[in-house]
Design an enzyme around this catalytic site. Sequence first.
Site, short mmCIF file in Angstrom:
data_model
loop_
_atom_site.label_atom_id
_atom_site.label_comp_id
_atom_site.label_asym_id
_atom_site.label_seq_id
_atom_site.Cartn_x
_atom_site.Cartn_y
_atom_site.Cartn_z
N THR A 14 0.82 -1.22 0.00
CA THR A 14 0.00 0.00 0.00
C THR A 14 0.85 1.27 0.00
O THR A 14 0.31 2.36 -0.13
CB THR A 14 -0.93 0.04 1.24
OG1 THR A 14 -0.12 -0.08 2.41
CG2 THR A 14 -1.96 -1.07 1.21
N GLY A 15 2.16 1.13 0.12
CA GLY A 15 3.01 2.32 0.19
C GLY A 15 3.50 2.76 -1.19
O GLY A 15 3.26 2.10 -2.21
N ASP A 60 0.92 -10.01 8.04
CA ASP A 60 1.49 -8.88 8.77
C ASP A 60 2.93 -9.25 9.11
O ASP A 60 3.18 -10.39 9.53
CB ASP A 60 0.66 -8.69 10.05
CG ASP A 60 0.96 -7.38 10.74
OD1 ASP A 60 2.16 -7.09 10.92
OD2 ASP A 60 0.01 -6.69 11.13
N SER A 86 7.16 3.98 8.50
CA SER A 86 8.21 4.68 7.75
C SER A 86 8.27 6.17 8.05
O SER A 86 9.13 6.87 7.51
CB SER A 86 8.01 4.46 6.26
OG SER A 86 6.78 5.02 5.86
N THR A 129 17.92 2.38 4.63
CA THR A 129 17.61 3.80 4.42
C THR A 129 18.76 4.72 4.83
O THR A 129 19.56 4.39 5.71
CB THR A 129 16.37 4.21 5.24
OG1 THR A 129 16.30 5.64 5.32
CG2 THR A 129 16.42 3.67 6.66
N GLU A 131 18.41 7.15 6.62
CA GLU A 131 18.20 7.55 8.01
C GLU A 131 19.14 6.79 8.95
O GLU A 131 19.32 7.18 10.09
CB GLU A 131 16.75 7.31 8.43
CG GLU A 131 15.78 8.38 7.96
CD GLU A 131 16.00 9.73 8.63
OE1 GLU A 131 16.06 9.78 9.87
OE2 GLU A 131 16.13 10.74 7.92
N TYR A 157 13.01 5.13 14.41
CA TYR A 157 12.89 4.56 13.05
C TYR A 157 14.27 4.17 12.51
O TYR A 157 14.47 3.05 12.03
CB TYR A 157 12.23 5.59 12.13
CG TYR A 157 12.34 5.26 10.66
CD1 TYR A 157 11.49 4.33 10.07
CD2 TYR A 157 13.30 5.88 9.85
CE1 TYR A 157 11.60 4.00 8.72
CE2 TYR A 157 13.41 5.57 8.51
CZ TYR A 157 12.56 4.63 7.95
OH TYR A 157 12.68 4.32 6.62
N LYS A 161 15.56 0.42 11.62
CA LYS A 161 16.03 0.11 10.26
C LYS A 161 17.46 -0.45 10.29
O LYS A 161 17.81 -1.31 9.50
CB LYS A 161 15.98 1.36 9.38
CG LYS A 161 14.61 1.62 8.78
CD LYS A 161 14.32 0.68 7.61
CE LYS A 161 12.96 0.95 6.99
NZ LYS A 161 12.59 -0.06 5.98
N HIS A 187 13.10 9.56 -1.60
CA HIS A 187 12.58 9.46 -2.97
C HIS A 187 11.09 9.75 -2.93
O HIS A 187 10.36 9.21 -2.11
CB HIS A 187 12.91 8.11 -3.60
CG HIS A 187 12.75 6.95 -2.68
ND1 HIS A 187 13.60 6.71 -1.61
CD2 HIS A 187 11.83 5.97 -2.64
CE1 HIS A 187 13.20 5.63 -0.97
NE2 HIS A 187 12.11 5.18 -1.57
N ARG A 192 3.59 9.67 -3.34
CA ARG A 192 4.08 9.86 -1.98
C ARG A 192 2.92 10.20 -1.05
O ARG A 192 2.01 10.96 -1.43
CB ARG A 192 5.08 11.02 -2.02
CG ARG A 192 5.86 11.27 -0.75
CD ARG A 192 6.70 10.10 -0.36
NE ARG A 192 7.96 10.48 0.26
CZ ARG A 192 8.56 9.75 1.20
NH1 ARG A 192 8.01 8.64 1.64
NH2 ARG A 192 9.72 10.13 1.69
N1 GDD Z 1 6.89 14.98 7.51
C1 GDD Z 1 7.12 16.29 7.74
N2 GDD Z 1 6.06 17.15 7.93
N3 GDD Z 1 8.41 16.71 7.80
C2 GDD Z 1 8.61 18.03 7.99
C3 GDD Z 1 7.57 18.96 8.17
C4 GDD Z 1 6.22 18.48 8.15
O1 GDD Z 1 5.27 19.23 8.31
N4 GDD Z 1 8.12 20.19 8.35
C5 GDD Z 1 9.44 20.04 8.29
N5 GDD Z 1 9.75 18.74 8.08
C6 GDD Z 1 11.12 18.19 7.96
C7 GDD Z 1 11.43 17.01 8.88
O2 GDD Z 1 11.72 17.48 10.21
C8 GDD Z 1 12.65 16.44 8.15
O3 GDD Z 1 13.80 17.17 8.50
C9 GDD Z 1 12.34 16.70 6.66
O4 GDD Z 1 11.28 17.66 6.66
C10 GDD Z 1 11.92 15.50 5.86
O5 GDD Z 1 10.87 14.83 6.54
P1 GDD Z 1 10.03 13.67 5.83
O6 GDD Z 1 9.47 14.12 4.53
O7 GDD Z 1 9.06 13.16 6.84
O8 GDD Z 1 11.12 12.57 5.43
P2 GDD Z 1 12.34 11.96 6.27
O9 GDD Z 1 13.61 12.46 5.63
O10 GDD Z 1 12.20 12.16 7.72
O11 GDD Z 1 12.20 10.40 5.99
C11 GDD Z 1 11.84 9.89 4.69
O12 GDD Z 1 12.99 9.55 3.95
C12 GDD Z 1 13.80 8.50 4.50
C13 GDD Z 1 15.02 8.26 3.60
O13 GDD Z 1 14.67 7.74 2.39
C14 GDD Z 1 10.95 8.66 4.92
O14 GDD Z 1 10.44 8.23 3.68
C15 GDD Z 1 11.73 7.54 5.55
O15 GDD Z 1 10.90 6.39 5.64
C16 GDD Z 1 12.95 7.23 4.66
O16 GDD Z 1 13.71 6.21 5.22
#
Ligand code: GDD
Length: 350
Positions: A14-15, A60, A86, A129, A131, A157, A161, A187, A192
């Site tokens: 579903t992702g 699951d 995630s 990842t 992360e 997280y 991972k 990505h 998304r």
């Molecule tokens: N989600 C979110 N929402 N993030 C925000 C916001 C908001 O309103 N405002 C600022 N941010 C900042 C977060 O604090 C972070 O620094 C950055 O935006 C990116 O957040 P996300 O889009 O939630 O992605 P992520 O980098 O934390 O994690 C994603 O990428 C990883 C690497 O591929 C996820 O997809 C993870 O599952 C994945 O492993």
Amino acid sequence: MDGVRRTALITGITGQDGSHLASLLHDKGYRVFGLIRGQHNPRRADVERDLPFVELLEGDVTDPASLVRAVEDSQPDELYNFAAISHVGYSFKHPTLTMEVTGKGVLNVLEAIRLSGLSTKTRMYQASTSEMFGGVDYAVPTTGYTEESPFHPRSPYGVAKLYGHWIAKNYRESYGMFVVCGLLFNHEGERRGTEFVTRKITRAVARISLGLQDTVSLGVLWPKRDWGYAGDYVRGIWMMMQHDQPDDFVLATGTARSIEDFLTAAFARIGVEDWRPYVSFDPAQTRAAEVDNLFGDSSKAQEVLGWRREVDFDGLVTRMVAHDLDQQRTLNGLASPLPPEAHPPHPVQT
Ligand code: GDD
């Protein structure tokens, strides 16, 4: 293909990545199974509508017996493990659940392959990842993180991972299983989830442009991420699984941009230069520990697999904003603008 139809099982169907990969494998002629969770999963209908060729199996990753059943029923040549909690912010609120799903779930998948007697037939992909690197400033290599860089996860997280990554490598080394780990940097794309910052922004930009909303509330805007297009990355994942040896590969663009950069690019698509009046601060979106700066070096995937990305940052933002404008118009019954070719040309002045 070699004439024999190959079979794949995708957890996390579903992702975003499950959806892209299911389409790609179907186009390549695979029989595609998807593991779906829960008795009344509201996203089941979306999968049935958008990916009608996927054969759904209930299970699951926290329920080992259900995984054994799914593996035995599908007998996959390739198993792609995308199932995870995630969202990094969510993992701070639910750390135990995150470890159960995102960490221990990987062990359960590996064991299901072994217990089904398929360790020599089934290749497995583990979604590791960026992360796991965590982005602690002193450790950021100037050309980006590689497969050899040290890990320093900064969230429940990331820690979960990292467990998944190491247990996957351990099964590769201990039992000779074909287990691939993809260290993917962020990505994004039109599939998304809106809980992630890029899609939250492009959806809001579209709605602001159409007069459906006034502002968007975000957390901190300075962190930098290496944003690529999910379709390109899923193609890279498939290439990793076709390689003759199981290995670890980074997929990244090599460029870090801040959330401010993303806002500037997205608002520019609707003709807004100064986005500040449209953006407010929401402390609930901040995290107990932040990852400041993440960017990767995908030289190994380029050299060994011949992987190339096709969509650059500008192309990514353009397609996400265009998609969200279309989607919001449709959802809200708004007329679409005429495509350029529908406008009669101006009469030629003589
Ligand atoms: N989600 C979110 N929402 N993030 C925000 C916001 C908001 O309103 N405002 C600022 N941010 C900042 C977060 O604090 C972070 O620094 C950055 O935006 C990116 O957040 P996300 O889009 O939630 O992605 P992520 O980098 O934390 O994690 C994603 O990428 C990883 C690497 O591929 C996820 O997809 C993870 O599952 C994945 O492993």
